[in-house]
Design an enzyme around this catalytic site. Sequence first.
Site, PDB file in Angstrom:
ATOM      1  N   ASP A 252       0.808  -1.216   0.000  1.00  0.00           N
ATOM      2  CA  ASP A 252       0.000   0.000   0.000  1.00  0.00           C
ATOM      3  C   ASP A 252       0.843   1.270   0.000  1.00  0.00           C
ATOM      4  O   ASP A 252       2.052   1.214   0.168  1.00  0.00           O
ATOM      5  CB  ASP A 252      -0.962  -0.003   1.206  1.00  0.00           C
ATOM      6  CG  ASP A 252      -0.280  -0.450   2.503  1.00  0.00           C
ATOM      7  OD1 ASP A 252       0.959  -0.459   2.554  1.00  0.00           O
ATOM      8  OD2 ASP A 252      -1.000  -0.784   3.460  1.00  0.00           O
TER       9      ASP A 252
ATOM     10  N   ASN B 197      -7.560  -2.704  14.046  1.00  0.00           N
ATOM     11  CA  ASN B 197      -8.972  -3.010  13.764  1.00  0.00           C
ATOM     12  C   ASN B 197      -9.107  -4.231  12.850  1.00  0.00           C
ATOM     13  O   ASN B 197     -10.170  -4.491  12.297  1.00  0.00           O
ATOM     14  CB  ASN B 197      -9.669  -1.798  13.138  1.00  0.00           C
ATOM     15  CG  ASN B 197      -8.984  -1.353  11.844  1.00  0.00           C
ATOM     16  OD1 ASN B 197      -8.029  -1.992  11.401  1.00  0.00           O
ATOM     17  ND2 ASN B 197      -9.482  -0.278  11.250  1.00  0.00           N
TER      18      ASN B 197
ATOM     19  N   HIS C 252      -7.285  -4.729  10.073  1.00  0.00           N
ATOM     20  CA  HIS C 252      -6.991  -4.508   8.646  1.00  0.00           C
ATOM     21  C   HIS C 252      -5.677  -5.174   8.251  1.00  0.00           C
ATOM     22  O   HIS C 252      -4.796  -5.390   9.081  1.00  0.00           O
ATOM     23  CB  HIS C 252      -7.035  -3.013   8.281  1.00  0.00           C
ATOM     24  CG  HIS C 252      -5.883  -2.178   8.732  1.00  0.00           C
ATOM     25  ND1 HIS C 252      -6.026  -0.999   9.423  1.00  0.00           N
ATOM     26  CD2 HIS C 252      -4.543  -2.321   8.558  1.00  0.00           C
ATOM     27  CE1 HIS C 252      -4.846  -0.471   9.651  1.00  0.00           C
ATOM     28  NE2 HIS C 252      -3.932  -1.251   9.157  1.00  0.00           N
TER      29      HIS C 252
ATOM     30  N   GLU D 128      -9.605  -2.012   4.981  1.00  0.00           N
ATOM     31  CA  GLU D 128     -10.267  -1.615   6.215  1.00  0.00           C
ATOM     32  C   GLU D 128     -11.556  -2.413   6.436  1.00  0.00           C
ATOM     33  O   GLU D 128     -12.142  -2.933   5.479  1.00  0.00           O
ATOM     34  CB  GLU D 128     -10.615  -0.120   6.140  1.00  0.00           C
ATOM     35  CG  GLU D 128      -9.403   0.802   6.163  1.00  0.00           C
ATOM     36  CD  GLU D 128      -8.869   1.031   7.573  1.00  0.00           C
ATOM     37  OE1 GLU D 128      -8.742   0.061   8.345  1.00  0.00           O
ATOM     38  OE2 GLU D 128      -8.577   2.196   7.892  1.00  0.00           O
TER      39      GLU D 128
END
Length: 236
Positions: free
Chosen positions: A67, A135, A137, A142
């Site tokens: 990313d 979280n 990811h 996400e």
Amino acid sequence: MRLIYATDYKDMCRKAANLISAQVILYPNSVLGLATGATPIGIYDQLADWYRKRDLDFSGVTSVNLDEYCGLEAAHKQSYRYFMETQFFSKINIQRSRTHVPNGIADPDEECRRYDEVIHTLGGIDLQLLGLGHNGHIGFNEPGPLFQKGTHCVELSENTRQANRRFFAHAEEVPHKAITVGMSSIMQAKRVILAVSGKQKANILKKAIEGPVTPEIPASLLQLHNDLIVVASVDQ
Ligand code: GLP
């Protein structure tokens, strides 16, 4: 899935680096999917150390990063290209032309298409290294209502922006968007190593590997991968 428990961060890094090094020794022309974040830094250090000792040769390796932040150019100190240069590429003999990181300042739609094409042309990823977001990811996939398949532009959650705030001088500098490879490229990698460290990740790791497979915890999809190795040090 294979779960390898490590005693501490250093041990986790050595174990993950050992798996990556085996891949590079056995298959010198491997396509490695690489990750950023704090977790892999010690893994890259260990690999660079073995390179310096001439135990490893990266001259045939190709890398594909997961990313990049939208709006940050390669030379920006918080860009993931910059991170990879300083933490890893500059310390080993990988050919720069064989290192791929999404371009954060290109037109996002076109860049997503181009990046998928790059991965496709390379024949996919042989070994994908992943960290785990707080979280759940992976890359910047996400939590959401569905799994995103291809490389896509993503609006970062507040949780993720907060978690990555520590790398930026001011909170408002943390980008709101990023480009990330999708779940297909990750799931099609021949082998996946999920590296997790720290007590604060124990709960999300448990949900990811033992809970239901749900796009609300993107890493949970890894349960369906047939060569997943989790290397975790989550006791401290
Ligand atoms: C970022 C990266 C992820 C990484 C995650 C966890 O959001 N895009 O690839 O896994 O952070 O980072 P850390 O290892 O610093 O906890």
